[in-house]
Design a protein around this motif. Structure first.
Motif, short mmCIF file in Angstrom:
data_model
loop_
_atom_site.label_atom_id
_atom_site.label_comp_id
_atom_site.label_asym_id
_atom_site.label_seq_id
_atom_site.Cartn_x
_atom_site.Cartn_y
_atom_site.Cartn_z
N HIS A 3 40.27 -10.64 43.11
CA HIS A 3 39.27 -9.57 43.27
C HIS A 3 40.01 -8.26 43.46
O HIS A 3 40.45 -7.93 44.56
N LYS A 4 40.13 -7.53 42.33
CA LYS A 4 41.02 -6.36 42.28
C LYS A 4 40.71 -5.29 43.31
O LYS A 4 41.60 -4.60 43.78
N GLU A 5 39.39 -5.18 43.64
CA GLU A 5 39.04 -4.09 44.58
C GLU A 5 39.67 -4.28 45.95
O GLU A 5 39.72 -3.36 46.75
N TYR A 98 46.10 -10.18 48.70
CA TYR A 98 45.30 -9.04 49.17
C TYR A 98 46.01 -8.26 50.28
O TYR A 98 45.64 -7.13 50.57
N TYR A 150 35.21 0.63 53.66
CA TYR A 150 36.15 -0.27 52.98
C TYR A 150 36.87 -1.15 54.01
O TYR A 150 37.05 -2.37 53.79
N LYS A 154 36.56 -5.11 53.67
CA LYS A 154 37.74 -5.94 53.40
C LYS A 154 38.05 -6.84 54.60
O LYS A 154 38.50 -7.98 54.41
#
Ligand code: DP6
Length: 361
Positions: A3-5, A98, A150, A154
């Protein structure tokens, strides 16, 4: 699937050392998560009350090294616990893509719970969310421009990779996790703050946890989730959870307590019903769990007090009630229900607002 974000850019700006401490709460699901796909993706969406008094406090000391492999020591309540390391190691492996910066550090992690370790209360939600938040504070030190939105998202994403229910322990008072058509921003990857209107009565809701059995669970949640793969009622159960979540929206808005009670109790019993129908089948309730449920039902019938129960994956009973019924319910607990608790133990908790950083950072 990556999940690139949630994959950070590479940075040379790694702090040499530092320390951060987070206090993160447990939560109690109203619509239950039971059954998952690969990579901690839930088979159905869930929603929970964030708790307040049951929490984990985790401090995280980081020191840069040249070794390019993450090293860590883990202490629980002041004692070095190597037997807890494999679970944390697994978490670090799952979040490696991540949080690649972790590979440049040696960590010393200290954790403790506000509730007794042997209370039958799962500490994975509070413990894993606290740890994920510590990791995020290090990431924020590397990328100071990160937004709070964010950061929380995250943190929930990472916490989920440690334990699914931990994704619902970052914020409060209610968190929804898992894709659902009535929750526009919802995701299987992280929890979101409950986006719909919440009636006043729920903002001060109480949860008294009756400790029926403080022993280790006979079947772990991880194994229990896995058994949903062969369960003949699995699809119906996932559908029911989706439908109960939709039904809760107008109930949470209007404060319709009888309707709330019906959904919450039905969810608890459905969770245990799929345990009864798994192969191998198992029973996590104890005779005293059923005694308490019967007594709550009688009391509600006799007095009209809107008290109800829910269960997690164990024998303990969460007694849920509005603040305005507190006196009557505490009387019931002290006079009658306490007799069914191991050593008369119970914990008074209430809806809370989520995790908080408690060092000076
Ligand atoms: C019954 O989050 O403990 O409490 O993702 O394998 O760590 P893992 O499972 P976990 O499961 C919690 C199940 C539950 C219901 C719920 O909290 O929604």
């Amino acid at each position: 699937m990556l999940h690139k974000e949630f994959v950070p850019e590479t940075s040379e700006n790694l702090p040499k050392n530092g320390k951060v401490t987070w206090q993160s709460p447990s939560n109690i699901a109203l619509v239950k998560y039971w059954g998952k796909k690969e990579n901690q993706i839930p088979a159905n969406p869930s929603v929970s009350f964030t708790l307040s008094n049951c929490h984990s406090t985790t401090s995280f000391q980081y020191q840069r090294t040249e070794s390019a492999t993450l090293e860590f020591d883990f202490y629980f309540e002041g004692v070095k616990k190597d037997d807890f390391k494999p679970k944390i190691q697994k978490f670090f492996e799952r979040i490696r893509d991540y949080s690649p910066y972790l590979q440049s550090y040696k960590l010393e992690i200290h954790s403790e719970n506000s509730f007794p370790h042997s209370s039958g209360i799962a500490s994975s939600a509070s413990g894993m969310s606290a740890l994920a938040l510590c990791v995020m504070s290090l990431e924020k030190a590397i990328f100071p421009a990160m937004s709070l939105e964010y950061f929380n998202r995250k943190a929930s994403f990472l916490a989920r990779l440690g334990s699914g229910s931990a994704s619902r322990s970052i914020e409060g008072p209610l968190v929804e996790w898992g894709k659902h058509a009535d929750f526009e921003e919802s995701s299987d990857l992280f929890g979101i703050n409950y986006p719909h209107e919440l009636h006043e009565v729920f903002k001060t809701y109480k949860d008294t946890i009756l400790l029926v059995d403080k022993g280790q669970k006979t079947v772990s949640s991880t194994l229990g989730h896995d058994l949903m793969h062969g369960n003949p009622f699995a699809e119906a159960r996932f559908k029911q959870a989706n439908s109960n979540l939709a039904k809760l929206i107008p109930i949470l808005q209007s404060g319709d307590l009888p309707a709330f009670i019906e959904i919450v109790e039905s969810e608890a019993l459905s969770l245990h019903a799929v345990m009864l129908s798994s192969i191998p089948y198992f029973i996590l309730m104890k005779p005293n769990t059923l005694e308490i449920i019967q007594r709550i039902w009688e009391f509600r019938r006799e007095t009209g007090v809107p008290v109800c129960f829910t269960l997690d994956a164990g024998a303990n009973v969460h007694v849920l009630y509005p603040q305005h019924s507190e006196n009557e319910v505490l009387e019931l607990i002290k006079n009658e229900l306490v007799a069914y608790c191991e050593n008369g133990h119970y914990i008074c908790d209430e809806i809370g607002s989520g995790a908080r950083r408690i060092d000076n950072g």
